[in-house]
Motif scaffolding. Sequence first.
Motif, PDB file in Angstrom:
ATOM      1  N   LYS A 222      27.813  71.362  10.581  1.00 46.81           N
ATOM      2  CA  LYS A 222      26.792  72.654  11.414  1.00 46.81           C
ATOM      3  C   LYS A 222      26.362  72.241  12.610  1.00 46.81           C
ATOM      4  O   LYS A 222      26.669  73.029  13.476  1.00 46.81           O
ATOM      5  CB  LYS A 222      25.797  73.018   9.976  1.00 46.81           C
ATOM      6  N   LYS A 237      33.316  88.059  27.835  1.00 42.82           N
ATOM      7  CA  LYS A 237      32.833  88.644  26.665  1.00 42.82           C
ATOM      8  C   LYS A 237      33.946  89.704  26.211  1.00 42.82           C
ATOM      9  O   LYS A 237      33.491  90.733  26.044  1.00 42.82           O
ATOM     10  CB  LYS A 237      31.346  89.567  27.138  1.00 42.82           C
ATOM     11  N   PRO A 239      35.730  90.100  22.390  1.00 44.20           N
ATOM     12  CA  PRO A 239      35.666  89.985  20.965  1.00 44.20           C
ATOM     13  C   PRO A 239      36.762  89.145  20.425  1.00 44.20           C
ATOM     14  O   PRO A 239      36.525  88.052  19.699  1.00 44.20           O
ATOM     15  CB  PRO A 239      35.562  91.305  20.417  1.00 44.20           C
ATOM     16  N   ILE A 242      36.301  85.408  21.947  1.00 39.54           N
ATOM     17  CA  ILE A 242      35.178  84.627  21.228  1.00 39.54           C
ATOM     18  C   ILE A 242      35.520  84.384  19.855  1.00 39.54           C
ATOM     19  O   ILE A 242      35.284  83.288  19.423  1.00 39.54           O
ATOM     20  CB  ILE A 242      33.777  85.610  21.161  1.00 39.54           C
ATOM     21  N   ARG A 243      36.221  85.179  18.813  1.00 42.56           N
ATOM     22  CA  ARG A 243      36.539  84.921  17.720  1.00 42.56           C
ATOM     23  C   ARG A 243      37.478  83.707  17.376  1.00 42.56           C
ATOM     24  O   ARG A 243      37.132  82.945  16.778  1.00 42.56           O
ATOM     25  CB  ARG A 243      37.046  86.032  16.946  1.00 42.56           C
ATOM     26  N   PHE A 246      35.587  80.258  18.399  1.00 43.04           N
ATOM     27  CA  PHE A 246      34.716  79.916  17.400  1.00 43.04           C
ATOM     28  C   PHE A 246      35.640  79.351  16.226  1.00 43.04           C
ATOM     29  O   PHE A 246      35.320  78.364  15.656  1.00 43.04           O
ATOM     30  CB  PHE A 246      34.049  81.506  16.823  1.00 43.04           C
TER      31      PHE A 246
ATOM     32  N   ALA B  10      31.439  92.711  13.760  1.00 44.24           N
ATOM     33  CA  ALA B  10      31.468  92.292  15.059  1.00 44.24           C
ATOM     34  C   ALA B  10      30.989  90.743  15.172  1.00 44.24           C
ATOM     35  O   ALA B  10      30.287  90.224  16.194  1.00 44.24           O
ATOM     36  CB  ALA B  10      30.638  93.155  16.007  1.00 44.24           C
ATOM     37  N   VAL B  11      31.222  89.889  14.086  1.00 39.89           N
ATOM     38  CA  VAL B  11      30.918  88.488  14.012  1.00 39.89           C
ATOM     39  C   VAL B  11      32.096  87.682  13.674  1.00 39.89           C
ATOM     40  O   VAL B  11      32.857  88.064  13.061  1.00 39.89           O
ATOM     41  CB  VAL B  11      29.650  88.368  13.211  1.00 39.89           C
ATOM     42  N   SER B  12      32.017  86.499  14.067  1.00 43.38           N
ATOM     43  CA  SER B  12      32.613  85.439  13.359  1.00 43.38           C
ATOM     44  C   SER B  12      31.533  84.516  12.733  1.00 43.38           C
ATOM     45  O   SER B  12      30.710  84.328  13.337  1.00 43.38           O
ATOM     46  CB  SER B  12      33.663  84.513  14.031  1.00 43.38           C
ATOM     47  N   ALA B  13      31.936  84.316  11.271  1.00 41.31           N
ATOM     48  CA  ALA B  13      31.266  83.442  10.689  1.00 41.31           C
ATOM     49  C   ALA B  13      31.756  82.266   9.788  1.00 41.31           C
ATOM     50  O   ALA B  13      33.064  82.474   9.515  1.00 41.31           O
ATOM     51  CB  ALA B  13      30.622  84.436   9.769  1.00 41.31           C
ATOM     52  N   ARG B  14      31.092  81.001   9.598  1.00 39.04           N
ATOM     53  CA  ARG B  14      31.821  80.224   8.774  1.00 39.04           C
ATOM     54  C   ARG B  14      30.682  79.387   8.154  1.00 39.04           C
ATOM     55  O   ARG B  14      29.854  79.238   8.624  1.00 39.04           O
ATOM     56  CB  ARG B  14      32.524  79.145   9.757  1.00 39.04           C
ATOM     57  N   ILE B  21      26.802  79.437  10.055  1.00 38.08           N
ATOM     58  CA  ILE B  21      26.921  79.557  11.372  1.00 38.08           C
ATOM     59  C   ILE B  21      27.576  80.800  11.702  1.00 38.08           C
ATOM     60  O   ILE B  21      28.695  81.108  11.251  1.00 38.08           O
ATOM     61  CB  ILE B  21      27.248  78.543  12.265  1.00 38.08           C
ATOM     62  N   ILE B  22      27.002  81.851  12.688  1.00 34.39           N
ATOM     63  CA  ILE B  22      27.420  83.141  12.945  1.00 34.39           C
ATOM     64  C   ILE B  22      27.467  83.310  14.391  1.00 34.39           C
ATOM     65  O   ILE B  22      26.376  83.015  15.061  1.00 34.39           O
ATOM     66  CB  ILE B  22      26.707  84.079  12.230  1.00 34.39           C
ATOM     67  N   MET B  23      28.699  83.659  14.979  1.00 37.92           N
ATOM     68  CA  MET B  23      28.628  83.979  16.106  1.00 37.92           C
ATOM     69  C   MET B  23      28.952  85.462  16.589  1.00 37.92           C
ATOM     70  O   MET B  23      29.810  86.016  16.065  1.00 37.92           O
ATOM     71  CB  MET B  23      29.608  83.299  16.968  1.00 37.92           C
ATOM     72  N   SER B  24      28.040  86.083  17.342  1.00 34.90           N
ATOM     73  CA  SER B  24      28.457  87.688  17.643  1.00 34.90           C
ATOM     74  C   SER B  24      29.720  87.809  18.674  1.00 34.90           C
ATOM     75  O   SER B  24      29.548  86.917  19.764  1.00 34.90           O
ATOM     76  CB  SER B  24      27.231  88.241  18.361  1.00 34.90           C
ATOM     77  N   THR B  25      30.464  88.438  18.345  1.00 35.87           N
ATOM     78  CA  THR B  25      31.791  88.613  19.074  1.00 35.87           C
ATOM     79  C   THR B  25      31.608  89.582  20.154  1.00 35.87           C
ATOM     80  O   THR B  25      32.505  89.745  21.110  1.00 35.87           O
ATOM     81  CB  THR B  25      32.998  88.751  18.316  1.00 35.87           C
ATOM     82  N   LYS B  26      30.434  90.168  20.298  1.00 40.41           N
ATOM     83  CA  LYS B  26      29.814  91.204  21.572  1.00 40.41           C
ATOM     84  C   LYS B  26      29.602  90.326  22.717  1.00 40.41           C
ATOM     85  O   LYS B  26      29.838  90.538  23.788  1.00 40.41           O
ATOM     86  CB  LYS B  26      29.013  92.129  21.158  1.00 40.41           C
ATOM     87  N   ASP B  27      28.546  89.373  22.276  1.00 38.71           N
ATOM     88  CA  ASP B  27      27.834  88.556  23.342  1.00 38.71           C
ATOM     89  C   ASP B  27      27.736  87.115  23.248  1.00 38.71           C
ATOM     90  O   ASP B  27      27.261  86.452  23.998  1.00 38.71           O
ATOM     91  CB  ASP B  27      26.367  89.201  23.724  1.00 38.71           C
ATOM     92  N   SER B  28      28.568  86.573  22.201  1.00 37.24           N
ATOM     93  CA  SER B  28      28.734  85.226  21.839  1.00 37.24           C
ATOM     94  C   SER B  28      27.432  84.541  21.746  1.00 37.24           C
ATOM     95  O   SER B  28      27.371  83.317  21.798  1.00 37.24           O
ATOM     96  CB  SER B  28      29.596  84.421  23.146  1.00 37.24           C
ATOM     97  N   LEU B  30      24.682  83.036  19.259  1.00 37.94           N
ATOM     98  CA  LEU B  30      25.008  82.012  18.043  1.00 37.94           C
ATOM     99  C   LEU B  30      23.790  82.093  17.129  1.00 37.94           C
ATOM    100  O   LEU B  30      22.615  81.985  17.518  1.00 37.94           O
ATOM    101  CB  LEU B  30      25.331  80.490  18.528  1.00 37.94           C
ATOM    102  N   THR B  32      22.256  80.507  13.339  1.00 42.41           N
ATOM    103  CA  THR B  32      22.537  79.476  12.093  1.00 42.41           C
ATOM    104  C   THR B  32      21.668  79.964  10.963  1.00 42.41           C
ATOM    105  O   THR B  32      20.334  80.471  11.448  1.00 42.41           O
ATOM    106  CB  THR B  32      22.170  77.661  12.592  1.00 42.41           C
TER     107      THR B  32
END
Lengths: 274, 97
Positions: A222, A237, A239, A242-243, A246, B10-14, B21-28, B30, B32
Amino acid sequence: MTSDTVIEIAGIPILLRSHDSVFEPAVRKYYADFITPVASVAPVELTVEVDASGFPDPETVGAGGAVPVVDVAWTGDRWRLERFDFRGEWSPGTGRGQVCLAQPQALQSIDSVLRILHSILAVPPGGCLVHAASAVRNGSAFVFPGVSGAGKSTLSGLIPSDATLLTDEISYVRQAEGGYRAFGTPFAGNLGAPGKNVSAPLKAVYLLNKGPRNKIDPLSRKEAATALLRNVLFFAKDPELIRTVFETVCRLVASVPVYRLTFLPTPEVWEIIA
Amino acid sequence: MSIYIARSPAVSARSLDGEMIIMSTKDSKLFTLNEVATEIWQAADGRTPLSRIVQDVVCAKFEAEPEAAYADAEDLCRRLAEHGILVISDQPLESAR
């Protein structure tokens, strides 16, 4: 007269086509280690023009400490990029694009364009650009992420003679051969010189932290993912981009060890990097 | 009345080491989450009221006092919603992932 120059970084060639007699020799000189022969078809072709009209007066940019804004946007079929000293667009569908620079001799303008394009091009094959120094030693690559002032250029300046500097500023990491590989880039930081155009399997990532003594602490996945993501270059920017980055970083920290490297700025720090 | 929460698309999460941890795919941006917030996030299916999530997950696993736990959970959810990584509604949400 038109001249073509191909700059290949991490195995991805970008052809720059220019009519400007000042631009082309300056580019060839600075990117010498990354220039490759012109192939019949380059996946990315950029026509470069030099025209100062429509750009702000360079003297006014950054006045009052303002940071110049880079705007990178997806318009549906092409990427549009713009800063105070360049504007352009590139279509992944055709591979073609054009960029207009405010000044012919301003290498930092075309350097920024290349950084932006590679931050996009690196993603589909499972890669990314990281704000990090990197080096090859004994056949393995090491990446050292850190924000400005963390010590990237300091550590790079202390590199021993048996190691090769890939970059002191922007590292290129990509999935390859069942693991990850770090590539040299011409993207320089405070050292002011391009890295070497070589690559090697990525053995470890060391997050930089200046301190009272040299030591290495392992990071949890983490912590590692968070630290690495905070140092990835996200100009666009978008999506999906970014995905994908990630997911790439989450996979990377699952297969490559990530440490915190606390170091004194002396050559001895390289003795504990292995 | 309880609220309903759903993870934003609108997120990537793991989940790494048991924490999200989560990242917004709109504005990157981050984010936790700690262990408790991770449990709430994972239970955010859009159909289960937050009060039920707090009772079944937070109080059961972390021995928290229900009233204070709900207040903390709602505050957390509203903050995450402000960043666009969680969706909040007074009604069940169909678009939960």
